[in-house]
Motif scaffolding. Structure first.
Motif, PDB file in Angstrom:
ATOM      1  N   ASN A 230     -25.756  26.063 -15.391  1.00 20.02           N
ATOM      2  CA  ASN A 230     -25.702  27.519 -15.218  1.00 20.02           C
ATOM      3  C   ASN A 230     -26.958  28.238 -15.697  1.00 20.02           C
ATOM      4  O   ASN A 230     -27.410  29.205 -15.079  1.00 20.02           O
ATOM      5  N   PHE A 231     -27.537  27.781 -16.798  1.00 21.01           N
ATOM      6  CA  PHE A 231     -28.747  28.428 -17.327  1.00 21.01           C
ATOM      7  C   PHE A 231     -29.879  28.380 -16.307  1.00 21.01           C
ATOM      8  O   PHE A 231     -30.602  29.371 -16.116  1.00 21.01           O
ATOM      9  N   ILE A 232     -30.033  27.258 -15.632  1.00 21.72           N
ATOM     10  CA  ILE A 232     -31.069  27.120 -14.604  1.00 21.72           C
ATOM     11  C   ILE A 232     -30.800  28.097 -13.460  1.00 21.72           C
ATOM     12  O   ILE A 232     -31.721  28.736 -12.932  1.00 21.72           O
ATOM     13  N   LEU A 233     -29.523  28.231 -13.081  1.00 18.59           N
ATOM     14  CA  LEU A 233     -29.165  29.159 -12.000  1.00 18.59           C
ATOM     15  C   LEU A 233     -29.454  30.597 -12.398  1.00 18.59           C
ATOM     16  O   LEU A 233     -29.943  31.391 -11.578  1.00 18.59           O
ATOM     17  N   TYR A 234     -29.154  30.948 -13.662  1.00 18.74           N
ATOM     18  CA  TYR A 234     -29.453  32.315 -14.131  1.00 18.74           C
ATOM     19  C   TYR A 234     -30.942  32.613 -14.012  1.00 18.74           C
ATOM     20  O   TYR A 234     -31.345  33.698 -13.578  1.00 18.74           O
ATOM     21  N   CYS A 235     -31.769  31.649 -14.423  1.00 16.70           N
ATOM     22  CA  CYS A 235     -33.226  31.841 -14.388  1.00 16.70           C
ATOM     23  C   CYS A 235     -33.733  31.941 -12.953  1.00 16.70           C
ATOM     24  O   CYS A 235     -34.672  32.695 -12.667  1.00 16.70           O
ATOM     25  N   MET A 236     -33.129  31.193 -12.042  1.00 12.89           N
ATOM     26  CA  MET A 236     -33.565  31.211 -10.653  1.00 12.89           C
ATOM     27  C   MET A 236     -33.161  32.492  -9.930  1.00 12.89           C
ATOM     28  O   MET A 236     -33.908  33.003  -9.087  1.00 12.89           O
ATOM     29  N   LEU A 237     -31.995  33.034 -10.277  1.00 12.14           N
ATOM     30  CA  LEU A 237     -31.419  34.127  -9.499  1.00 12.14           C
ATOM     31  C   LEU A 237     -31.763  35.520 -10.027  1.00 12.14           C
ATOM     32  O   LEU A 237     -31.752  36.477  -9.267  1.00 12.14           O
ATOM     33  N   GLY A 238     -32.001  35.646 -11.327  1.00 11.89           N
ATOM     34  CA  GLY A 238     -32.178  36.974 -11.891  1.00 11.89           C
ATOM     35  C   GLY A 238     -33.513  37.180 -12.580  1.00 11.89           C
ATOM     36  O   GLY A 238     -33.809  36.528 -13.585  1.00 11.89           O
ATOM     37  N   SER A 239     -34.320  38.080 -12.039  1.00  5.98           N
ATOM     38  CA  SER A 239     -35.606  38.375 -12.675  1.00  5.98           C
ATOM     39  C   SER A 239     -35.384  39.064 -14.020  1.00  5.98           C
ATOM     40  O   SER A 239     -36.156  38.880 -14.966  1.00  5.98           O
ATOM     41  N   GLY A 240     -34.313  39.858 -14.117  1.00  6.51           N
ATOM     42  CA  GLY A 240     -33.995  40.515 -15.382  1.00  6.51           C
ATOM     43  C   GLY A 240     -33.634  39.517 -16.459  1.00  6.51           C
ATOM     44  O   GLY A 240     -34.017  39.686 -17.629  1.00  6.51           O
ATOM     45  N   PHE A 241     -32.895  38.483 -16.089  1.00  5.82           N
ATOM     46  CA  PHE A 241     -32.530  37.441 -17.056  1.00  5.82           C
ATOM     47  C   PHE A 241     -33.782  36.723 -17.552  1.00  5.82           C
ATOM     48  O   PHE A 241     -33.937  36.477 -18.751  1.00  5.82           O
ATOM     49  N   ARG A 242     -34.682  36.386 -16.635  1.00  8.61           N
ATOM     50  CA  ARG A 242     -35.932  35.716 -17.027  1.00  8.61           C
ATOM     51  C   ARG A 242     -36.758  36.611 -17.935  1.00  8.61           C
ATOM     52  O   ARG A 242     -37.340  36.141 -18.925  1.00  8.61           O
ATOM     53  N   LYS A 243     -36.823  37.883 -17.620  1.00 12.46           N
ATOM     54  CA  LYS A 243     -37.603  38.821 -18.425  1.00 12.46           C
ATOM     55  C   LYS A 243     -37.034  38.925 -19.839  1.00 12.46           C
ATOM     56  O   LYS A 243     -37.783  38.890 -20.830  1.00 12.46           O
ATOM     57  N   ASP A 244     -35.714  39.032 -19.950  1.00 13.38           N
ATOM     58  CA  ASP A 244     -35.079  39.133 -21.269  1.00 13.38           C
ATOM     59  C   ASP A 244     -35.265  37.847 -22.069  1.00 13.38           C
ATOM     60  O   ASP A 244     -35.422  37.888 -23.292  1.00 13.38           O
ATOM     61  N   LEU A 245     -35.254  36.714 -21.374  1.00  5.53           N
ATOM     62  CA  LEU A 245     -35.455  35.430 -22.046  1.00  5.53           C
ATOM     63  C   LEU A 245     -36.857  35.345 -22.638  1.00  5.53           C
ATOM     64  O   LEU A 245     -37.037  34.929 -23.795  1.00  5.53           O
ATOM     65  N   VAL A 246     -37.865  35.747 -21.842  1.00  9.56           N
ATOM     66  CA  VAL A 246     -39.254  35.722 -22.318  1.00  9.56           C
ATOM     67  C   VAL A 246     -39.437  36.693 -23.485  1.00  9.56           C
ATOM     68  O   VAL A 246     -40.078  36.370 -24.489  1.00  9.56           O
ATOM     69  N   GLU A 247     -38.868  37.891 -23.375  1.00  8.69           N
ATOM     70  CA  GLU A 247     -38.995  38.879 -24.441  1.00  8.69           C
ATOM     71  C   GLU A 247     -38.319  38.407 -25.715  1.00  8.69           C
ATOM     72  O   GLU A 247     -38.795  38.709 -26.813  1.00  8.69           O
ATOM     73  N   MET A 248     -37.227  37.675 -25.594  1.00  6.72           N
ATOM     74  CA  MET A 248     -36.531  37.162 -26.762  1.00  6.72           C
ATOM     75  C   MET A 248     -37.424  36.202 -27.546  1.00  6.72           C
ATOM     76  O   MET A 248     -37.501  36.248 -28.764  1.00  6.72           O
ATOM     77  N   PHE A 249     -38.130  35.329 -26.837  1.00  4.64           N
ATOM     78  CA  PHE A 249     -39.024  34.402 -27.495  1.00  4.64           C
ATOM     79  C   PHE A 249     -40.249  35.108 -28.071  1.00  4.64           C
ATOM     80  O   PHE A 249     -40.755  34.735 -29.128  1.00  4.64           O
ATOM     81  N   LYS A 250     -40.719  36.147 -27.362  1.00  3.46           N
ATOM     82  CA  LYS A 250     -41.851  36.910 -27.895  1.00  3.46           C
ATOM     83  C   LYS A 250     -41.488  37.608 -29.197  1.00  3.46           C
ATOM     84  O   LYS A 250     -42.280  37.640 -30.150  1.00  3.46           O
ATOM     85  N   CYS A 251     -40.287  38.160 -29.244  1.00  5.70           N
ATOM     86  CA  CYS A 251     -39.834  38.837 -30.460  1.00  5.70           C
ATOM     87  C   CYS A 251     -39.727  37.857 -31.632  1.00  5.70           C
ATOM     88  O   CYS A 251     -40.084  38.163 -32.759  1.00  5.70           O
ATOM     89  N   ARG A 252     -39.245  36.639 -31.340  1.00  4.11           N
ATOM     90  CA  ARG A 252     -39.098  35.649 -32.393  1.00  4.11           C
ATOM     91  C   ARG A 252     -40.456  35.175 -32.906  1.00  4.11           C
ATOM     92  O   ARG A 252     -40.639  34.903 -34.073  1.00  4.11           O
ATOM     93  N   ARG A 253     -41.422  35.083 -31.983  1.00  7.48           N
ATOM     94  CA  ARG A 253     -42.780  34.694 -32.406  1.00  7.48           C
ATOM     95  C   ARG A 253     -43.418  35.788 -33.245  1.00  7.48           C
ATOM     96  O   ARG A 253     -44.142  35.536 -34.202  1.00  7.48           O
ATOM     97  N   GLY A 254     -43.117  37.042 -32.851  1.00  4.15           N
ATOM     98  CA  GLY A 254     -43.695  38.158 -33.585  1.00  4.15           C
ATOM     99  C   GLY A 254     -43.169  38.275 -34.992  1.00  4.15           C
ATOM    100  O   GLY A 254     -43.871  38.744 -35.894  1.00  4.15           O
ATOM    101  N   THR A 255     -41.895  37.846 -35.212  1.00  2.00           N
ATOM    102  CA  THR A 255     -41.340  37.919 -36.549  1.00  2.00           C
ATOM    103  C   THR A 255     -41.696  36.680 -37.374  1.00  2.00           C
ATOM    104  O   THR A 255     -41.448  36.626 -38.537  1.00  2.00           O
TER     105      THR A 255
END
Length: 326
Positions: A301-326
């Motif tokens: 399902n995670f792969i399908l979410y990433c393939m189908l939703g640009s918003g999901f991919r964007k939130d995933l990338v931002e989540m990792f950016k926030c964690r790197r920033g902290t």
């Protein structure tokens, strides 16, 4: 329903010589399960954990869809960490945990069925909710709310857990004499296997499959009619385009998840129905392939979410950016 031909071949208190020792497994099985099921378990659990984090990030957690997708991810984690992991141990290392004690016998047998059935019915509820959103958008705004979604998820989990519980009350550990005078234990049901299998077939496949197909057909018919209406009467700007795009993405996501469920689960269920008509050696191979395919449904399902939703991919990338920033 998991096709359980490799767990026991016991009837009327007698033990088939083939299953009297744990050394009868075909030589290809450890390689097959280690190669295919291992990445499904590892990446599936990691992907579902990431899905939960993304679905509960920011404004997403206030949406009904996020509640259903989060619950689906939790159920899939339970399937992969309990049922799939036990299957992996049995087929790769020939370790059958449920035979070690009565507690493990009952708990693992119960968890082998219930989480995957819950996962299937959460997907059913999500498909029904999406169908209501497409067919009755104004009424759906009143009924399809996050707090109502939580109540529905709780009811699904409670009702299915209670429905399966009677089959596992009298499960027990039995002692048998194998070839060469060796004694071994085996976890088995006191109910006939056919009773559990037919019930599980209806709850895990026939019921969810039928409802999912009906919902998706209704959604597709409605989408086709809307496109035809726009083509006949010209473009209409009802509502915000961004919201319409989001609704289309959510609808497409549910349809793809539903189709994935059907494609991964249907072969194994059809196999169970026609198993007695197949050649025995060919049947064993099909069982293993369909068994792994069933767990793929919980890990992809995670792969399908990433393939189908640009918003999901964007939130995933931002989540990792926030964690790197902290």
């Amino acid at each position: 329903m998991e096709v359980s031909s490799n767990y026991s071949s016991i009837s009327n208190g007698t033990v088939n010589n083939q299953s009297s020792s744990y050394n009868w497994l075909p030589t290809y099985q450890p390689i097959l399960y280690a190669t295919l099921l291992s990445p499904i378990i590892v990446f599936g659990i990691v992907g579902n954990v990431l899905s939960i984090l993304v679905w509960n990030k920011g404004k997403r957690r206030m949406k009904t869809t996020s509640r259903y997708m989060s619950a689906l991810a939790v159920a899939d984690i339970l399937v992969l960490s309990l049922a799939a992991s036990e299957t992996w141990l049995w087929n790769v290392l020939e370790i059958r945990l449920r035979d070690y004690s009565l507690a493990l016998c009952g708990a693992l047998s119960y968890c082998q069925c219930v989480p995957r059935v819950i996962s299937a019915w959460i997907l059913v509820v999500a498909a029904v909710e999406r169908a209501m959103g497409v067919l009755m958008p104004h009424r759906a705004r009143l009924t399809c709310r996050p707090n109502i979604a939580v109540i529905i998820i709780g009811l699904v989990c409670g009702l299915l857990s209670c429905a399966y519980f009677p089959f596992y009350i009298d499960i027990n550990i039995y002692h048998y004499n194998g070839t060469g005078g060796t004694e071994y234990t085996l976890c088995r049901y006191q109910h006939t296997f056919s009773d559990i299998s037919i019930f599980d077939l209806c709850m895990f496949f026939v019921g969810p499959f039928s409802i999912i197909i009906i919902c998706n057909v209704l959604i597709l018919i409605n989408i086709i009619k809307r496109k035809q209406a726009i083509k006949d009467f010209g473009s209409q700007t009802t509502g915000n385009r961004g919201n319409q795009h989001m609704l289309k993405t959510v609808t497409l996501r549910v349809i793809i998840l539903s189709l994935t469920y059907c494609l991964c689960i249907a072969p194994g269920q059809i196999y169970w129905v026609v198993n007695n008509t197949l050649d025995s050696s060919f049947s064993v191979v099909l069982y293993d392939v369909f068994n792994i395919l069933m767990y793929l449904n919980n890990g992809v399902n995670f792969i399908l979410y990433c393939m189908l939703g640009s918003g999901f991919r964007k939130d995933l990338v931002e989540m990792f950016k926030c964690r790197r920033g902290t």
